[in-house]
Scaffold this active site. Structure first.
Site, mmCIF file in Angstrom:
data_model
loop_
_atom_site.group_PDB
_atom_site.id
_atom_site.type_symbol
_atom_site.label_atom_id
_atom_site.label_comp_id
_atom_site.label_asym_id
_atom_site.label_seq_id
_atom_site.Cartn_x
_atom_site.Cartn_y
_atom_site.Cartn_z
ATOM 1 N N ASN A 81 6.281 -42.689 -37.279
ATOM 2 C CA ASN A 81 6.588 -43.688 -38.412
ATOM 3 C C ASN A 81 7.307 -43.126 -40.198
ATOM 4 O OD1 ASN A 81 5.042 -40.990 -39.770
ATOM 5 N ND2 ASN A 81 3.023 -42.039 -39.725
ATOM 6 N N HIS A 92 -5.721 -41.436 -40.145
ATOM 7 C CA HIS A 92 -5.295 -39.350 -39.467
ATOM 8 C C HIS A 92 -6.078 -38.866 -40.012
ATOM 9 C CE1 HIS A 92 -1.794 -42.589 -39.111
ATOM 10 N NE2 HIS A 92 -2.162 -42.655 -40.191
HETATM 11 C C1 BDR Z 1 0.237 -38.323 -42.197
HETATM 12 O O1 BDR Z 1 1.285 -38.182 -43.310
HETATM 13 C C2 BDR Z 1 0.663 -38.604 -44.413
HETATM 14 O O2 BDR Z 1 0.682 -40.524 -44.665
HETATM 15 C C3 BDR Z 1 -0.914 -39.388 -44.078
HETATM 16 O O3 BDR Z 1 -1.566 -38.436 -44.540
HETATM 17 C C4 BDR Z 1 -1.298 -38.569 -42.923
HETATM 18 O O4 BDR Z 1 -1.853 -37.412 -42.834
HETATM 19 C C5 BDR Z 1 0.593 -39.400 -40.898
HETATM 20 O O5 BDR Z 1 1.667 -39.279 -40.643
#
Ligand code: BDR
Ligand code: CA
Length: 326
Positions: free
Chosen positions: A163, A244
């Protein structure tokens, strides 16, 4: 016996819900919270961790951790080209109480080492849900923790798509060298990555169930989900936000909530386009011994029941306390 955990966080909306779940579930004994720069710079995430602990009434040591990654230039969620999902404070959205506690004077890595070494062998589980810098620093400070920790259940990585970049998940991308040290050490690692956490979405039905609890805490959680849901929609085009970090805590509470498969996982630290990729070999193609339990499937209902139970439990404690005080 409740499981003793150290929760390493960079709050972050889903980190906040992980703290809430760890504090509100009777199967967990939250022995310390440590902070690490990640979603935002260290002062902001540390302040957020303290505000969230105050909000939920968690009276535990909180220690400030690493300000920068081990090797790479710092990246925070807000700096990524894909945009920010947690906002400029790291925890934008509803107003939160000011912290009522002092920070532990020790750096996070020292608190981790002290806690693990003072406990019985295999008593402490590490649950890092931000970049892995503090864990790598603790390993360097006292390598004996590697044999003494019960397991490491981390939120990070992905075996399909990232991501932060197409290859890398944010927590790993933010400090790939630290992540590489953690995955390659001789302890039990469970990787709760995006393939799993993208199943833990807060749908409108879930938000309605939380709203129906009717407490101020439930309202705050709904407001977090609204904020986080809005940014997830605009940044990632995902209709509902994935929570998450709470998935890693849920795994410790009840291992059956997450189905896991054995694999060899290596963190890419040299690739031009793949820096921070968690290369996951389920079939043994590299001939390397499997070093990680990789989470693949979530029991959605059981997961959300845990979160809703934790909000309900804390809300009941808070209303009891306020009726005693009035
Ligand atoms: C992770 O990245 C952060 O934005 C969230 O807290 C989570 O730990 C997800 O990729
Ligand atoms: Ca996080």
């Amino acid at each position: 016996m409740p499981r003793k955990i150290i929760l390493d966080v960079d709050p972050g909306h889903d980190d906040a819900i992980a703290i809430l779940l760890a504090h509100g579930n009777p199967e967990i004994d939250l022995v310390a919270v440590t902070t690490v720069a990640g979603n935002q710079i260290l002062p902001k995430v540390t302040y957020n961790a303290m505000r969230v602990a105050t909000l939920v009434g968690a009276d535990v040591p909180i220690a400030r951790g690493a300000e920068f990654p081990l090797v790479r230039k710092q990246t925070t969620d807000g700096e990524l080209t894909v945009g920010s999902v947690h906002g400029t404070s790291g925890l934008d959205g509803p107003a939160l109480p000011e912290p009522t506690m002092e920070l532990d004077p020790r750096p996070a890595a020292q608190l981790i080492v002290d806690t693990v070494m003072a406990a019985e062998p295999q008593e402490i589980t590490l649950v890092p849900v931000g970049p892995l810098t503090n864990i790598a620093l603790a390993m360097r400070l006292e390598p004996k923790i590697i044999g003494r920790v019960r397991e490491v259940v981390l939120m990070g990585g992905a075996y399909t798509q990232g991501n932060a970049t197409p290859a890398a998940e944010f927590n790993i991308y933010a400090d790939p060298e630290a992540a590489s040290a953690v995955f390659s050490a001789d302890w039990q690692v469970t990787m709760v990555g995006l393939d799993l956490t993208h199943q833990a979405v807060a749908t409108p039905e879930i938000k309605e169930r939380i709203r129906a609890i009717g407490s101020p805490l439930a309202q705050t959680v709904v407001a977090w989900l609204d904020y986080f849901g809005g940014t997830y929609d605009s940044v990632y085009k995902l209709p509902h936000p994935p929570i998450h970090d709470a998935c890693a805590v849920a795994r410790v509470i009840n291992p059956d909530i997450l189905h896991v498969e054995d694999a060899f996982v290596a963190v890419e630290t040299r690739g031009q386009w793949t820096y921070g990729d968690t290369v996951t070999d389920f079939l043994g193609a590299f001939g390397e011994p499997f070093n990680t339990l990789v989470a693949t499937k979530l029991d959605f209902d059981a997961f959300w029941n845990l979160i809703i139970d934790a909000i309900t439990t804390i809300s009941a404690q808070q209303s009891q306390l306020s009726s005693v005080q009035s």
